[in-house]
Scaffold this active site. Structure first.
Site, mmCIF file in Angstrom:
data_model
loop_
_atom_site.group_PDB
_atom_site.id
_atom_site.type_symbol
_atom_site.label_atom_id
_atom_site.label_comp_id
_atom_site.label_asym_id
_atom_site.label_seq_id
_atom_site.Cartn_x
_atom_site.Cartn_y
_atom_site.Cartn_z
ATOM 1 C CB CYS A 112 -0.928 0.016 1.215
ATOM 2 S SG CYS A 112 -1.987 -1.435 1.278
ATOM 3 C CG HIS A 252 -2.918 3.144 3.085
ATOM 4 N ND1 HIS A 252 -3.563 2.985 1.880
ATOM 5 C CD2 HIS A 252 -2.948 1.937 3.704
ATOM 6 C CE1 HIS A 252 -3.968 1.729 1.780
ATOM 7 N NE2 HIS A 252 -3.608 1.075 2.862
ATOM 8 C CG ASN A 282 -6.763 -0.826 2.096
ATOM 9 O OD1 ASN A 282 -6.117 -0.328 1.168
ATOM 10 N ND2 ASN A 282 -6.189 -1.451 3.110
HETATM 11 O O1 UT7 Z 1 -3.531 -1.523 3.879
HETATM 12 C C1 UT7 Z 1 -2.996 -2.213 4.951
HETATM 13 C C2 UT7 Z 1 -3.763 -3.425 5.134
HETATM 14 N N1 UT7 Z 1 -4.678 -3.634 6.175
HETATM 15 C C3 UT7 Z 1 -5.001 -2.873 7.221
HETATM 16 O O2 UT7 Z 1 -4.580 -1.811 7.414
HETATM 17 C C4 UT7 Z 1 -5.941 -3.449 8.201
HETATM 18 C C5 UT7 Z 1 -5.545 -3.138 9.604
HETATM 19 N N2 UT7 Z 1 -6.396 -3.799 10.573
HETATM 20 C C6 UT7 Z 1 -7.675 -3.443 10.747
HETATM 21 O O3 UT7 Z 1 -8.187 -2.538 10.117
HETATM 22 C C7 UT7 Z 1 -8.458 -4.163 11.836
HETATM 23 O O4 UT7 Z 1 -7.574 -4.977 12.586
HETATM 24 C C8 UT7 Z 1 -9.606 -5.040 11.282
HETATM 25 C C9 UT7 Z 1 -10.694 -4.132 10.740
HETATM 26 C C10 UT7 Z 1 -9.091 -5.950 10.196
HETATM 27 C C11 UT7 Z 1 -10.204 -5.867 12.406
HETATM 28 O O5 UT7 Z 1 -10.658 -5.041 13.455
HETATM 29 P P1 UT7 Z 1 -10.313 -5.401 14.965
HETATM 30 O O6 UT7 Z 1 -10.965 -4.409 15.815
HETATM 31 O O7 UT7 Z 1 -8.807 -5.518 15.056
HETATM 32 O O8 UT7 Z 1 -11.037 -6.793 15.153
HETATM 33 P P2 UT7 Z 1 -10.405 -8.201 15.506
HETATM 34 O O9 UT7 Z 1 -9.584 -8.731 14.385
HETATM 35 O O10 UT7 Z 1 -9.773 -8.131 16.866
HETATM 36 O O11 UT7 Z 1 -11.707 -9.105 15.613
HETATM 37 C C12 UT7 Z 1 -12.705 -8.862 16.629
HETATM 38 C C13 UT7 Z 1 -13.852 -9.819 16.381
HETATM 39 C C14 UT7 Z 1 -13.417 -11.260 16.158
HETATM 40 O O12 UT7 Z 1 -14.384 -12.104 16.750
HETATM 41 P P3 UT7 Z 1 -14.056 -12.856 18.133
HETATM 42 O O13 UT7 Z 1 -12.855 -13.704 17.852
HETATM 43 O O14 UT7 Z 1 -13.775 -11.748 19.097
HETATM 44 O O15 UT7 Z 1 -15.308 -13.595 18.389
HETATM 45 C C15 UT7 Z 1 -13.512 -11.420 14.658
HETATM 46 O O16 UT7 Z 1 -13.752 -12.753 14.264
HETATM 47 O O17 UT7 Z 1 -14.542 -9.427 15.208
HETATM 48 C C16 UT7 Z 1 -14.706 -10.552 14.355
HETATM 49 N N3 UT7 Z 1 -14.743 -10.095 12.984
HETATM 50 C C17 UT7 Z 1 -15.866 -9.742 12.348
HETATM 51 N N4 UT7 Z 1 -17.152 -9.713 12.774
HETATM 52 C C18 UT7 Z 1 -18.079 -9.296 11.896
HETATM 53 C C19 UT7 Z 1 -13.687 -9.928 12.150
HETATM 54 N N5 UT7 Z 1 -14.135 -9.486 10.952
HETATM 55 C C20 UT7 Z 1 -15.480 -9.356 11.069
HETATM 56 C C21 UT7 Z 1 -16.498 -8.938 10.185
HETATM 57 N N6 UT7 Z 1 -17.762 -8.918 10.642
HETATM 58 N N7 UT7 Z 1 -16.230 -8.552 8.929
#
Ligand code: UT7
Length: 325
Positions: A112, A252, A282
């Site tokens: 990115c 970004h 993104n």
């Molecule tokens: O360009 C560079 C590339 N990427 C990025 O910059 C992404 C950077 N990271 C992020 O933006 C965030 O970490 C995410 C948006 C990907 C995830 O957000 P988070 O607040 O870090 O959530 P998490 O990964 O800690 O997940 C929390 C919960 C999990 O459930 P459990 O295990 O607590 O039951 C996930 O399974 O949210 C769940 N979850 C979802 N629930 C509904 C993860 N994705 C989803 C979803 N819908 N799409």
């Protein structure tokens, strides 16, 4: 001597997909996506469209805005993470469609951060006299490598392209400072396991779903803010300007929480930090040039404004650029 941005352009596929549409594919909801990411919709390529085609559309728009002709272009640089073909990439298809003759072209893969790395490379070509007019494009079709069964990633990405035309600048104009970096220890935070020479495509790799983008979301999240802030400070230092001299920050566009946290750490008013990821999600190396072009076209960014761009991405790479428009 530096490099001056003399025109911007962008392209988004027509097909917009709302969060509620994704809730029909995976176990997610509009509420979760908006709260955790700020994304409401994204634009996705139709099956017949290609990253090179998006790049051509953005490139043409940037050339038209710059008043330069295709014949003026003597370098086509395409920042992309997932090219039309692993070999020969995306750039030759862009160059052929635009008709840039025997001008050199190549892909630049820096995740990115590709667009910011591209500004550094373009500056090098212009300053050394290797080029007079560079067309720098960021074009990404992440929908083609997204696992549409994986709710942790499929809600995050969109397709699109952004472009700028660069010519040599004069003292105090154009690219005032650029700073690019990497942290290779974090290489696997964001990766596609198979399809390269490490693990070539086979029936087994396809069966194991190894041709999709994998991401350790929270690891990326934790690194993103400090790395973008660090890069920005280093670029400001090189530019010899302070944050108070910056009119607009374009980070970004990965997650609104990351952008808000960056604004807080920089103590910069939030309305000077541009975000369009609610509409486009993104788009990796296309995210900054798309946001830049949109702000230029609506008259928000004006000639003479100082714009600070900062990014991080797969690699991990990170970097920032300070530009006087
Ligand atoms: O360009 C560079 C590339 N990427 C990025 O910059 C992404 C950077 N990271 C992020 O933006 C965030 O970490 C995410 C948006 C990907 C995830 O957000 P988070 O607040 O870090 O959530 P998490 O990964 O800690 O997940 C929390 C919960 C999990 O459930 P459990 O295990 O607590 O039951 C996930 O399974 O949210 C769940 N979850 C979802 N629930 C509904 C993860 N994705 C989803 C979803 N819908 N799409």
């Amino acid at each position: 001597m530096g490099a001056r941005i003399v025109g911007t352009g962008s392209y988004l596929p027509l097909h917009a997909v709302a969060n509620s549409d994704l809730a029909n594919l995976v176990d997610t909801s509009d509420e979760w996506i908006v709260q955790r990411t700020g994304i409401r919709e994204r634009h996705l390529l139709e099956p017949q469209e290609l990253p090179s085609g998006m790049g051509v559309a953005a490139g043409r728009a940037a050339l038209a805005a710059s008043g330069n002709a295709v014949d003026d272009v003597d370098l086509v640089l395409v920042a992309t993470t997932f090219p039309d073909m692993i070999c020969p990439g995306t750039a030759p298809f862009v160059a052929a469609a635009l008709g840039t003759g025997d001008a050199p072209f190549f892909d630049l893969t820096a995740g990115c951060t590709g667009f910011v790395y591209g500004l550094a490379v373009a500056e090098g070509f212009l300053a050394s006299g290797l080029a007079e007019c560079v067309l720098l494009i960021g074009s990404e079709a992440l929908s083609r490598v997204t696992d549409w069964n994986d709710r942790r990633t499929c809600v995050l990405f969109g397709d699109g392209a952004g472009a700028v035309v660069l010519r040599r600048g004069s003292e105090g104009s154009g690219l005032l400072g650029v700073s690019v970096h990497g942290d290779p220890e974090k290489a696997l935070l964001l990766h596609m396991p198979a399809g390269g020479t490490r693990l070539p495509a086979s029936h087994d790799t396809v069966d194991a779903r190894l041709h999709y983008l994998r991401m350790e979301g929270s690891g990326v999240f934790r690194s993103a803010v400090p790395l973008m802030e660090q890069a920005l400070e280093r670029a400001l230092d090189k530019a010899g300007v302070g944050l108070d001299d910056v009119d607009w920050v374009i980070p970004h566009q990965a997650n609104l929480r990351i952008i808000d946290a960056l604004a807080r750490r920089l103590a910069i008013p939030r309305d000077r930090v541009l975000a369009n990821l609610d509409r486009v999600a993104n788009t990796s190396s296309a995210s900054i040039p798309i946001a830049l072009d949109e702000a230029v076209r609506r008259g928000q960014i004006r000639p003479g404004d100082v714009v600070a761009m900062t990014a991080f991405g797969a690699g991990v790479t990170y970097g920032a650029a300070i530009v006087r428009m």
